[in-house]
Design an enzyme around this catalytic site. Structure first.
Site, PDB file in Angstrom:
ATOM      1  N   ASP A 108      30.557  36.491   6.586  1.00 27.41           N
ATOM      2  CA  ASP A 108      29.665  35.364   6.830  1.00 27.41           C
ATOM      3  C   ASP A 108      28.440  35.948   7.530  1.00 27.41           C
ATOM      4  OD1 ASP A 108      28.409  32.929   7.132  1.00 27.41           O
ATOM      5  OD2 ASP A 108      30.173  31.875   7.889  1.00 27.41           O
TER       6      ASP A 108
HETATM    7  C1  NOJ Z   1      26.658  30.631   7.606  1.00 24.69           C
HETATM    8  C2  NOJ Z   1      27.640  29.699   6.989  1.00 24.69           C
HETATM    9  O1  NOJ Z   1      28.823  29.666   7.744  1.00 24.69           O
HETATM   10  C3  NOJ Z   1      27.981  30.050   5.547  1.00 24.69           C
HETATM   11  O2  NOJ Z   1      28.764  29.035   5.011  1.00 24.69           O
HETATM   12  C4  NOJ Z   1      26.726  30.259   4.749  1.00 24.69           C
HETATM   13  O3  NOJ Z   1      27.047  30.541   3.410  1.00 24.69           O
HETATM   14  C5  NOJ Z   1      25.901  31.347   5.376  1.00 24.69           C
HETATM   15  N1  NOJ Z   1      25.554  30.978   6.748  1.00 24.69           N
HETATM   16  C6  NOJ Z   1      24.606  31.642   4.614  1.00 24.69           C
HETATM   17  O4  NOJ Z   1      23.731  30.606   4.762  1.00 24.69           O
END
Ligand code: NOJ
Length: 698
Positions: free
Chosen positions: A248
């Site tokens: 993530d």
């Molecule tokens: C953080 C989020 O938890 C995730 O779901 C997302 O895909 C990424 N940021 C990218 O934006």
């Protein structure tokens, strides 16, 4: 009322030929490509170079004509795009209980992503699974049940990848709350891990997902993206996941430990040589000094390239351009999904469908474009290409039968009451917004003092229809006490077609057929889980949402699976055929876990009859109860939705696979069907169990 619309029609989409190939073929191509590229290029594949037009990009490898991947959010539409569809959030799509609508939504979603040049779509979401009712991101997934998350995630993955876009199932794993999400530890026992949180990932791996996103939280004190147990052992070995794990955004913390623990791609990263980039040049150094094996990095590259070849992305892929208008007729899917996911909770005296009221009041900011809630916030959101507000749709519809509409645009009780006075029908809109990064209030109250608004209106009107647009449950008890509240319509998260979907249902052009995918309690304290300021030991185990209410005998306000219709359905003729034998699942480990986990071991059918006067659709649900010795809750293991004209009947069919009847035996590390009596119930909700049968496992 007009005839309801069939929910499973074949849509006139152009047949397209999928370029998706098997893992074996994809690996053969990936191996040939990897043999041609240097270690730095392999590291480059695994290393993000920061955000650009897309939220993530790895490094290109010109020698094999591999361009930097465009990774982009998210689960309900292509975020950042200016003319793409904002499909209904997954939680709302799930409450249709209609696989075909979910399938079509995912196909359209994939087609749009591809046309915009997105190669890796960051979705579907199967975690949070939704054990905490106020958690900020539950609406991005498919409701508070692992089985439901597994079914719909698999459909989403298959459909997206069929269009040529790689799916990324997230957030792996145990990211159930937003509070302290980057520092708290989810400590999950092995059985609960398998039967609840890991469950949908089995489906995802089986569906061929090319990527998985590891989450922000820790598991037993170790961050998910450097956690050997969950990455190398559970996901890659036990489930046989052949794809790649990406972090993530910012969930990557170490150069060496993460690489050796099974992480394959660092996101979002920055310049290859930058001191803030954890991989890139630093990973090359770690290889040179023997801390990370070359083979591990080659494995990362292989996995990343295999996903790319598997989805046919080497065959010419659209360039990245987020200004293209890719909506086509996809708004039709949004409208159908929005209305079929709308849940009628209360309908006293059959106030609905409306009978051409001459005077209507619409009360509350939730009916306006500015105040409406059609989705939650954060990376799981997308821009609305347009927004059909409830007030506009109601005005338009009322006009067709000469109805006058008064409005109170704010949540001010006095102004609401004054608009509502002497009207034939009064809509009061309640909302509960939620977003990534923050959990809702654990009191689960509506936004903007919604209770006061309903109370004030209830003093002047006896014909109140409360409409709720919310990311998750809110406590309805205070308003259910008011005799003037005749109907409650759970509008859920209808996205861009909010108004039309609502009008379709309340005027009866479509018979409501949505059912809840979480429990609405009478009191927030009735849930046994909440967002914690500390680590979470997941002590509730398997007993989340309805499973907890059932075990403790707590009466919910509205149970999981509940929803009313304008007609009535009768259930009859349950039939069960079963070859289930007790004992562990064996077979070779293949993507998705042991092979015979997916064998059909029982088939259940039942007859559903429309005993009312109008056409409608019914989502029949199957629940199983394993022998008491297994200490397992009654749980969802099937659903089937049928559309029926008055007096017509149809057969619903449920296929039970070996995994559906198994428990995870943590001691022997195997899925096992327990010996004894398995009770099978088919019903209209998790508590309205109409039919019962038994499978005796020898
Ligand atoms: C953080 C989020 O938890 C995730 O779901 C997302 O895909 C990424 N940021 C990218 O934006």
């Amino acid at each position: 009322m007009h005839q309801a619309v069939v929910t499973t029609v074949a849509f006139a989409v152009l047949p397209f030929v999928t370029a998706e190939i098997s893992w074996d073929e994809a690996y053969a191509k990936a191996r040939a490509a990897v043999a041609k590229i240097s270690i730095s290029e392999q590291v480059g594949l695994a290393t993000g170079q920061g955000r650009g037009t897309c939220v993530g990009n790895n490094n290109p490898v010109d020698s094999i004509s591999y361009r930097s991947l465009c990774l982009n959010d998210g689960p309900l539409g292509v975020s950042r795009a200016t003319a793409a569809t904002a499909f209904t959030p997954s939680i709302h799509a799930a409450s249709t209980w209609d696989r075909e609508l979910v399938r079509q939504r995912s196909q359209f979603h994939g087609e749009e992503a591809k046309a915009l040049g997105v190669q890796v779509l960051l979705g579907p979401v199967a975690g949070p699974i939704g054990k905490i009712p106020e958690a900020g991101r539950n609406w991005e997934a498919w409701g508070s049940d692992p089985y439901l998350n597994g079914v719909h995630s698999a459909i989403a993955i298959q459909e997206m990848q069929r269009t040529g876009v790689q799916a990324c199932i997230k957030h792996y794993i145990g990211n159930e709350q937003e509070l302290n999400r980057t520092t708290m530890s989810s400590n999950i026992d092995d059985r609960t891990m398998h039967e609840v949180y890991l469950w949908p990932y089995y489906d995802a791996v089986r569906a061929g997902a090319t990527s998985v996103m590891c989450s922000y939280n820790k598991l037993d004190g170790v961050w998910a993206c450097e956690n050997d147990h969950i990455l190398n052992k559970l996901l890659k070995t036990e489930l046989g996941f052949p794809g790649y794990v990406m972090s993530d955004w910012g969930a990557h913390h170490t150069t060496v430990l993460s690489a050796n623990s099974g992480l394959d791609m660092s996101m979002p990263g920055s310049a290859y040589n930058s001191s803030s980039t954890l991989w890139g040049a630093k990973l090359e150094r770690a290889i040179r000094c023997g801390k990370v094996k070359k083979e591990r990095v080659t494995d990362m590259a292989l996995r990343i390239l295999a996903g790319y070849y598997k989805t046919g992305q080497d065959g010419g892929y659209p360039s990245v351009d987020f200004t293209r208008d890719v909506q086509s007729n996809h708004g039709e899917n949004v409208r159908k999904t929005a209305r079929d996911g709308t849940v009628l909770l209360k309908n006293e005296g059959n106030i609905l469908p409306l009978k051409s009221p001459k005077s209507i009041a619409v009360v509350g900011s939730g009916a306006t474009t500015a105040g409406a809630v059609g989705m939650g916030g954060g990376s799981g959101a997308a821009r609305y290409p347009y927004f059909n507000a409830p007030i506009d749709a109601i005005r338009e519809k009322a006009a067709t039968s000469g109805g006058e509409v008064a409005q109170s645009e704010t949540d001010d009780p006095e102004s609401g009451a004054s608009a509502a006075k002497d009207k034939d029908a009064v809509f009061v809109f309640l909302t509960s917004f939620g977003t990534e990064g923050r959990d809702r209030s654990s009191a689960l109250e509506p936004d903007d003092k919604g209770y006061d608004l309903v109370q004030a209106v209830a003093e002047v009107s006896e014909n109140i229809i409360v409409v709720v647009h919310a990311v998750g449950p809110i406590i309805l008890t205070p308003i259910l006490k008011l005799p003037s509240v005749k109907a409650i319509v759970w509008g859920g998260l209808p996205s861009q077609e909010s108004g039309n979907a609502l009008v379709d249902v309340v005027w009866g052009d479509v018979n409501p057929s949505g059912k809840l995918v979480f429990t609405i309690a009478k009191d927030a304290a009735d849930y046994n889980t909440k967002s914690l300021p500390t680590d979470d030991d997941f002590s509730e185990g398997l007993y989340i949402d309805y499973r907890h209410f059932d075990r403790e005998g707590i009466e919910p306000e509205y149970e999981f699976g509940f929803g009313l219709s304008y007609t009535e359905f009768k259930y009859s003729d349950i039939q069960i055929s079963s070859q289930a034998r007790s004992g562990p699942a064996g077979g070779k480990i293949s993507p998705g876990g042991q092979r015979d986990l997916w064998d059909e071991v029982a088939k259940v059918t039942a007859r559903i009859t429309n005993a009312g006067k109008v056409a409608g659709a019914e989502a029949a649900q199957l629940y199983i109860t394993l022998p008491e010795s297994t200490d397992t809750p009654r749980q969802l293991r099937g659903f089937d939705k049928v559309f029926l004209n008055p007096d017509a009947s149809a057969t619903v069919t449920f296929s039970l696979l070996r995994r559906d009847l198994s428990i995870w035996n943590a001691e022997d590390q195997v899925w096992t069907i327990p010996k004894g009596k398995i009770v099978v119930n088919v019903g209209a909700s998790s508590r309205d169990l109409r039919l019962e049968g038994v499978i005796n496992v020898a």
